[in-house]
Design an enzyme around this catalytic site. Structure first.
Site, short mmCIF file in Angstrom:
data_model
loop_
_atom_site.label_atom_id
_atom_site.label_comp_id
_atom_site.label_asym_id
_atom_site.label_seq_id
_atom_site.Cartn_x
_atom_site.Cartn_y
_atom_site.Cartn_z
N ASP A 1 -1.83 -0.50 5.82
CA ASP A 1 -1.52 -0.41 7.32
C ASP A 1 -3.45 -0.11 7.46
OD1 ASP A 1 -2.20 1.97 5.16
OD2 ASP A 1 -3.13 2.74 6.76
N ASP B 1 -0.20 5.09 1.05
CA ASP B 1 -0.90 6.51 2.03
C ASP B 1 -0.82 5.31 3.26
OD1 ASP B 1 -1.64 8.44 0.96
OD2 ASP B 1 -1.80 6.78 -0.71
N ASP C 1 0.77 -1.17 0.26
CA ASP C 1 -0.12 0.14 0.24
C ASP C 1 1.19 1.53 -0.05
OD1 ASP C 1 -2.15 2.18 -0.08
OD2 ASP C 1 -1.56 1.83 2.16
#
Length: 272
Positions: free
Chosen positions: A182, A21, A19
């Site tokens: 995240d 961001d 991922d």
């Protein structure tokens, strides 16, 4: 014991998908600035950094709707207003990424993986128009063989389509792959694709601890994946990683490229 030693005993994954961001970069300050500018132009009070931190992770459209709603639940937001606000947000966010930074340990980890010959891909829900320039600005784009934005494919995370697509392009199985993210969307996408997932504690997960999503492994720093990367006895040190200047070819998967390869994905069933 390192993360790789726990998840891939005696070997390494052939493909690691990341991922963006909240995983590789902290982009919330710039996103919050764009959201607040959008709200002010609509005659509304700014949302602030911490509110935006809880809203990011599901793409620009959802972020804008959450900002208009003032919370996670955005079902009652007027669609016409959301469309107007999205245009304002996109214009504001396109102007600057000066506040965005790469998290500690990210470049070390990417260099280590490249030195080991592990293929890497980036799968983000961020609109693709922002991804390439941002990666260039952060000087990490050359690490990734495949780069997929949130509007590249018909679906975005938590749908597993992008993960399945990249694995097919790389010629690897889910058992040979790893996803690092995240948020809940990252964990759900990985599980749906049959891929082990590492969750990072420092990212954005709508205010929930990442271990609540039950990823395969939870870590505080990407370097926790690496077996003895700072141990001179291994022959691979952080100094080696920082000195590496090799560059890999990168395939940025755009909407046009997607139309060329969609036939190759016909065997995957797209979920509504």
């Amino acid at each position: 014991m390192s993360g790789f030693e726990q998840l891939f005993p005696g070997t390494l994954p052939r493909l690691v998908m990341f991922d963006l961001d909240g995983t590789l970069i902290d982009s919330v300050p710039d996103l919050a600035a764009a959201v607040d500018r959008m709200l002010l132009e609509l005659g509304r009070p700014p949302a602030g950094l911490e509110a935006v931190r809880h809203w990011v992770g599901n793409g620009a459209q959802v972020l804008v709707r959450r900002a208009l709603a003032g919370g996670i639940d955005h079902a009652d937001v007027d669609d016409a207003l959301a469309e107007q606000a999205l245009a304002l947000f996109m214009d504001a966010y396109a102007e600057s990424h000066e506040l965005t930074v790469v998290y500690p340990g990210v470049r070390d980890t990417l260099r280590w993986l490249r030195k080991q010959g592990v293929e890497m891909a980036l799968i983000t829900n961020k609109p693709e128009r922002f991804v390439g320039p941002l990666l260039d600005q952060m000087k990490i784009g050359n690490f990734f063989r495949w780069i997929i934005g949130g509007d590249t494919l018909p679906q975005k995370k938590p749908d597993p389509a992008a993960l399945l697509f990249v694995m097919q392009m790389a010629g690897v199985t889910p058992q040979q792959s790893l996803f690092v993210g995240d948020s809940r969307s990252d964990v759900q996408a990985a599980k749906a694709a049959g891929v082990q997932c590492v969750g990072l504690t420092y990212g954005y997960n709508h205010g929930r601890p990442i271990d609540a999503e039950s990823p395969s492994l939870v870590i505080d720093d990407l370097r926790a994946l690496l077996p003895g990367c700072a141990d001179p006895a291994t022959g691979i040190t952080l100094a080696d990683l920082q000195a590496s200047q090799d560059r890999e070819s990168t395939v940025a998967v755009t909407g046009k490229f997607w139309m060329k390869v969609i036939k190759a994905l016909a065997r995957w069933r797209w979920r509504a």
